[in-house]
Design a protein around this motif. Structure first.
Motif, short mmCIF file in Angstrom:
data_model
loop_
_atom_site.label_atom_id
_atom_site.label_comp_id
_atom_site.label_asym_id
_atom_site.label_seq_id
_atom_site.Cartn_x
_atom_site.Cartn_y
_atom_site.Cartn_z
N VAL A 33 -4.26 21.09 6.98
CA VAL A 33 -5.42 21.84 6.52
C VAL A 33 -7.00 21.67 6.51
CG1 VAL A 33 -6.26 23.76 4.83
CG2 VAL A 33 -3.87 23.35 4.89
N TYR A 34 -7.09 21.62 7.09
CA TYR A 34 -8.89 21.00 7.14
C TYR A 34 -10.44 21.50 6.73
CZ TYR A 34 -7.03 20.13 11.61
OH TYR A 34 -6.40 19.37 12.59
N GLY A 35 -11.13 20.92 6.52
CA GLY A 35 -12.09 21.52 5.18
C GLY A 35 -12.56 20.17 5.37
N THR A 36 -13.48 20.34 3.64
CA THR A 36 -14.50 19.32 3.75
C THR A 36 -14.14 19.09 2.36
OG1 THR A 36 -16.08 21.11 2.49
CG2 THR A 36 -16.82 19.88 5.28
N ASN A 37 -14.64 17.51 1.22
CA ASN A 37 -14.31 16.96 0.04
C ASN A 37 -12.99 17.34 -0.49
OD1 ASN A 37 -17.18 16.05 0.01
ND2 ASN A 37 -17.27 18.19 -0.19
N THR A 95 -3.24 12.93 2.90
CA THR A 95 -5.39 12.53 2.82
C THR A 95 -5.45 11.75 3.40
OG1 THR A 95 -4.61 11.60 0.75
CG2 THR A 95 -4.81 14.05 0.70
N VAL A 96 -7.10 11.76 4.00
CA VAL A 96 -7.72 11.60 4.44
C VAL A 96 -8.80 10.44 4.05
CG1 VAL A 96 -6.78 11.19 7.13
CG2 VAL A 96 -8.93 13.08 5.96
N SER A 97 -9.46 9.35 4.27
CA SER A 97 -10.32 8.75 3.10
C SER A 97 -11.57 9.72 3.19
CB SER A 97 -10.87 7.23 3.61
OG SER A 97 -11.05 7.51 5.23
N ASP A 98 -12.11 10.26 3.98
CA ASP A 98 -13.06 11.17 4.20
C ASP A 98 -13.17 12.66 4.16
OD1 ASP A 98 -11.27 12.80 6.10
OD2 ASP A 98 -13.72 11.73 7.48
N GLY A 99 -11.52 13.37 3.38
CA GLY A 99 -11.42 14.25 2.41
C GLY A 99 -11.30 15.01 3.31
N SER A 100 -11.12 15.22 4.76
CA SER A 100 -11.47 16.33 5.80
C SER A 100 -10.41 17.00 6.52
CB SER A 100 -11.97 15.71 7.11
OG SER A 100 -11.33 14.45 7.73
N SER A 101 -9.01 17.11 5.67
CA SER A 101 -7.93 17.31 6.22
C SER A 101 -6.57 16.99 4.87
CB SER A 101 -6.85 16.61 7.12
OG SER A 101 -6.38 15.56 7.61
N ILE A 102 -5.30 17.67 5.08
CA ILE A 102 -4.12 17.62 4.65
C ILE A 102 -3.37 17.86 5.50
CG2 ILE A 102 -3.26 18.34 2.89
CD1 ILE A 102 -5.39 19.09 0.73
#
Length: 510
Positions: free
Chosen positions: A155-159, A178-185
């Motif tokens: 799932v892509y997004g921001t924050n 999750t990734v450090s820049d909050g761009s995906s799950i």
């Protein structure tokens, strides 16, 4: 005499003792005061807006209040250092900015929601809520081709920070990555047996986010809506996997090949005279999809037809201009050009062709259309109040040689120069172009919102889209129209245009 000496000595001892205890006490007080103390956090604003802050957001300016704050060595929020500006610090307050990028997904739980303040005299930690910014959901990588319990999807997004849970169609998904820049799950796709679309819910520290996921098949384009027997046809879209049935107009397609990623289904076209016009329909494990317009329209379907370049009421060409009436072979008095045929489509009928050579700056070639005894009916009069995005102009095209530069554009007689629809498949961006060529005949469908006004620089067809059907075709839905090839650049085109056009019609898209 001895008594006086003793008293003097006692007084001296008493004085030294008092001095000693005062010194010790003062030293202790100084030691305690040297360590920073945080008492409260306020908004960095003039009164009365300098209110107490109960939680903070990345990028926010705050004022730390307390004691012994001036000689700061380091200040960090959630373990992220803050830039120290000496002029904004004094003993009782320090003005700081919460870091814009707080690595919420990589924070040690011990430092989460803390301010750590360090001076030469010591340090202190203040517990405080630091809010992740609101999240947004922009998309997902889930496809019908994904294999449950095997493929990783996202799932892509921001924050997308501090995710507590993700559920899809009521099924809780674990584990999550999750990734450090909050761009995906990221997660492993489970096998979900529920009607689509599936409701997905993300519970995060910043809130609860609900959105839909669907892997039902979708059709976005058909490579050739008027194929001849033996042409290779591709139906483009997504989630075109696990297909159980393909219908092309009135024909059922028994043999077809799926793209592994589900972006197209391809097959060999049957004999166009053996099946009726109709929709393209594809069914599979996750649902059914179909076009709203017919294919095989050359087989007696004249709805929305403007020009088929065949003898009769829908011939459509004005018999002049910079195009030629052409056939692929055995043309007699007509121009013959078999170069326009290919694996993706052969045209055994007549069509119009350009062969321009390089176009000078501002040069154009004209193709007068609208020569129709049938009246150039774009849209039924009963539908002229429909949303404009519900309709599109469709045509078959073959480009026999690399094409790079020069714009094909349509204008209607009713709208004149107010609106134009551009077609520039060689243009990737304002700064990048590529050589464009087809493998025979292909179908292009442009929504009527592609008809646009001039922009602020006066450039035709690059401004705001038309918003009403009547602004293009009038209240009766019928109007003449023209096709032009023009070099809008201030330099010669990189190539000429050796291309052909056929089967122009207007179709319902929604």
């Amino acid at each position: 005499m001895k008594k006086n000496v003793i008293l003097k000595r006692l007084n001296a001892i008493l004085f030294l003792s008092v001095v000693f205890f005062i010194t010790i006490f003062t030293s202790c007080e100084n030691f305690d005061d040297a360590a920073p103390v945080i008492t409260e956090i306020r908004n960095y604003a003039a009164a009365p807006n300098d209110t107490l802050v109960t939680s903070m957001n990345p990028g926010q300016w705050i004022v730390i209040h307390g004691r012994n704050l001036k000689e700061a060595v380091s200040v960090s929020i959630n373990g992220t250092p803050i830039q120290i500006k000496v002029g904004l610090f004094d003993d009782n307050s320090a003005v700081v900015k919460v870091p814009d990028m707080v690595p919420f997904n990589n924070i040690d739980p011990e430092v989460l929601n803390t301010i750590t303040y360090v001076t030469s005299g010591g340090s202190t930690t203040f517990k405080f809520n630091v809010n992740p910014p609101p999240a947004t959901i922009t998309g997902n990588s889930l496809l019908a081709s994904s294999k449950p319990a095997v493929d990783s999807v996202f799932v892509y997004g921001t924050n997308l920070y501090l995710i507590e849970s993700l559920t899809i169609a009521g099924v809780e998904i674990k584990p999550l990555k999750t990734v450090s820049d909050g761009s995906s799950i990221g997660f492993i796709f489970p096998d979900i047996d529920a009607p689509q679309p599936w409701e997905a819910v993300i519970v995060a520290a910043s809130g609860i986010y609900t959105f839909n996921i669907s892997i039902e098949p979708e059709i976005s384009a058909v490579s050739n809506v008027n194929p001849n027997n033996g042409d290779l046809v591709r139906v483009y879209g997504k989630n075109l996997n696990g297909i159980t049935n393909v219908k092309f107009g009135g024909a059922t397609i028994a043999n077809y090949t799926e793209d592994p990623d589900g972006f197209y289904v391809e097959f060999i076209a049957p004999n166009q005279w053996n099946y009726d016009p109709g929709f393209v329909s594809i069914s599979g494990k996750y649902g059914t999809t179909s076009t709203t317009y017919n294919v095989n329209g050359q087989n007696g379907d004249n709805v929305g037809l403007l020009a088929n370049v065949e003898w009769g009421s829908y011939f459509g060409w004005g018999w002049y201009g910079d195009v030629s009436l052409t056939v692929n072979k055995n043309g007699g008095w007509m121009k013959t050009d078999p170069d326009f045929d290919g694996t993706m489509g052969v045209n055994n009928s007549m069509f119009l062709s350009f062969n321009t050579g390089v176009l000078a700056a501002g040069a154009s070639k004209y193709c007068p259309l609208g020569n129709s005894d049938a009246g150039n009916h774009w849209i039924p009069a009963a539908n002229v109040s429909d949303p404009i995005e519900n309709w599109g102009i469709q045509f078959d095209i073959s480009v026999a040689s690399p094409w790079n530069g020069g714009t094909l554009y349509f204008k209607t007689s009713f709208a004149g120069d107010t609106y134009a629809a551009r077609y520039e498949p060689w243009k990737i961006s304002a700064a990048k172009t590529v050589d464009y060529e087809t493998e025979g005949w292909q179908t292009v469908t442009l929504p009527l919102t592609a008809f646009k006004k001039k922009n602020s620089a006066g450039e035709l067809g690059l401004g705001d889209s038309a918003t009403l059907l009547t602004s293009l075709v009038g209240n009766q839905g019928a109007t003449g129209y023209d096709l032009t090839l023009k070099n809008f650049s201030d330099a010669p085109t990189k190539t000429g245009f050796h291309g052909a056009i056929d089967n122009i019609r207007v179709v319902k898209l929604k």
